[in-house]
Design a protein around this motif. Structure first.
Motif, short mmCIF file in Angstrom:
data_model
loop_
_atom_site.label_atom_id
_atom_site.label_comp_id
_atom_site.label_asym_id
_atom_site.label_seq_id
_atom_site.Cartn_x
_atom_site.Cartn_y
_atom_site.Cartn_z
N LYS A 141 13.17 52.82 -4.48
CA LYS A 141 13.39 51.39 -3.89
C LYS A 141 14.64 51.29 -2.83
O LYS A 141 14.55 50.32 -2.10
N MET A 142 15.56 52.32 -2.94
CA MET A 142 16.80 52.07 -1.82
C MET A 142 16.45 53.00 -0.80
O MET A 142 15.81 53.92 -0.73
N THR A 143 17.23 52.47 0.12
CA THR A 143 17.11 53.35 1.49
C THR A 143 18.12 54.71 1.24
O THR A 143 19.12 54.59 0.26
N LYS A 144 17.95 55.71 1.75
CA LYS A 144 18.72 56.97 1.78
C LYS A 144 20.23 56.67 2.00
O LYS A 144 20.97 57.02 1.36
N GLU A 145 20.43 55.69 3.02
CA GLU A 145 22.03 55.53 3.47
C GLU A 145 22.50 54.64 2.24
O GLU A 145 23.69 54.91 1.88
N SER A 146 21.94 53.82 1.64
CA SER A 146 22.46 52.82 0.48
C SER A 146 22.74 53.56 -0.63
O SER A 146 23.94 53.70 -1.27
N TRP A 147 21.84 54.58 -0.85
CA TRP A 147 22.11 55.57 -2.16
C TRP A 147 23.39 56.32 -2.13
O TRP A 147 24.19 56.49 -2.96
N GLU A 148 23.25 56.78 -0.82
CA GLU A 148 24.58 57.87 -0.40
C GLU A 148 25.90 57.14 -0.44
O GLU A 148 26.88 57.65 -1.08
N LYS A 149 26.02 55.88 0.19
CA LYS A 149 27.27 55.25 0.05
C LYS A 149 27.69 54.72 -1.26
O LYS A 149 28.73 54.92 -1.84
N LEU A 150 26.63 54.29 -2.07
CA LEU A 150 26.94 54.11 -3.44
C LEU A 150 27.31 55.11 -4.44
O LEU A 150 28.29 55.13 -5.04
N ASN A 151 26.78 56.20 -4.15
CA ASN A 151 27.18 57.71 -4.84
C ASN A 151 28.55 57.99 -4.46
O ASN A 151 29.50 58.39 -5.39
#
Length: 326
Positions: free
Chosen positions: A100-110
């Protein structure tokens, strides 16, 4: 939308906001200790009280030493509300709804999670001045918010995350304001003193409100700060603004017109928002600021419970029943 997904996205919003708030609180409180007169005690106890974790802290430590306080608030994995615990839970909730997340959002959170984890390994709380680290955490989470604002579709998932974010923000604003008034309340001769003004300034900075407040109100006064952080209709971190935005999210989720209410969560948040809308700062002071904020926190908790009952509980019960049948 599956209640499991909604629950994860909702708590992703809450834990991200909690992480960002803790980073800001620690950064600003450290700066305050540098500005205090030499004979003043460092103000770490009130900050820990604001998080609601004074009991577990005092079980571990006998005093409110700077290093112990920062470690407990930021990196202690046994503190369920620490910065590291919150960002870890945000990442775990995001992982369960990765699709449900964008690739960019997940990478920044990680990336933010790994940055905090590395800070724990390097023991940044022992640095002479750890403020840069906490500023970086704050800005990384704000960057994540910006990425999501510009890349995520406004569907149910978006509104559940926003709902969690704004409820968490309203709660933390009420807690940090309550601590200044109730615990740091100066003696009569200190009212209006340099120390008193420094503490009100730190309070405003802890919710990123200082510059905006000065443009609107000018001089710093207790009444002005209370009005700005509780009742202001336009400042994004005021309690009224947060509840108004959370209410809009609930209406979007329910696909309702916003007139009346469709469930107990909408009823409770609408009632509280309406109460604040027609109050002024004199009503708050007359009632008693501590009592007013304490009641607000209880009602925000009731709203959170109602959200769980209306949107998450049924799905969790079904999952538990399926597990029992295996």
């Amino acid at each position: 939308m599956l209640s499991r997904v909604a629950n994860s996205v909702y708590w992703l919003g809450r834990y991200l906001e909690r992480s960002e708030n803790y980073a800001r609180f620690i950064d600003v409180n450290y700066s305050l200790t540098l500005d205090l007169p030499p004979d003043s005690k460092e103000q770490w106890k009130p900050l820990i009280t604001a998080t609601g974790d004074i009991a577990p802290y005092t079980e571990k430590y006998d005093d409110f030493d700077r290093d112990n306080a920062i470690y407990f608030l930021a990196f202690d994995e046994n503190n369920s509300n620490s910065l590291f615990s919150a960002i870890s839970k945000a990442r775990e909730n995001a992982r369960t709804v990765r699709e449900k997340m964008t690739k960019e959002s997940w990478e920044k959170l990680n990336e933010t999670y790994l940055f905090v984890k590395e800070g724990a390994r390097k023991e940044v709380w022992k640095r002479e001045d750890p403020r840069d680290f906490f500023s970086d955490v704050k800005y990384q989470i704000q960057l994540l918010y910006g990425i999501e604002d510009n890349s995520v579709a406004r569907t149910e998932e978006w509104y559940f995350r926003q709902l969690g974010q704004f409820l968490e923000r309203a709660d933390k604003t009420s807690r940090i304001l309550d601590v200044k008034y109730h615990i740091l309340l100066p003696s009569p001769e200190e009212v209006g003193s340099t120390l008193d003004i420094l503490q009100w300034m730190a309070l405003l900075k802890s919710v990123s409100a200082f510059n905006t407040y000065r443009r609107i109100h000018g001089n710093i006064t207790p009444g002005g700060v209370v009005e700005f952080l509780v009742l202001n209709k336009f400042f994004p971190r005021s309690i009224f603004f947060c509840l108004s935005e959370a209410e809009k999210c609930l209406y979007k989720i329910s696909d309702s017109s916003g007139t009346g209410f469709n469930n107990s969560a909408e009823k409770k948040i609408g009632s509280l928002r309406s109460q604040l809308e027609y109050h002024d700062v004199n009503d708050v002071i007359t009632y008693g600021l501590h009592e007013y904020l304490d009641e607000l926190q209880l009602k925000i908790n009731e709203i959170s419970n109602a959200i769980y009952e209306n949107f998450f509980e049924i799905g969790n019960n079904i999952i538990n029943q399926q597990m029992d049948q295996r």
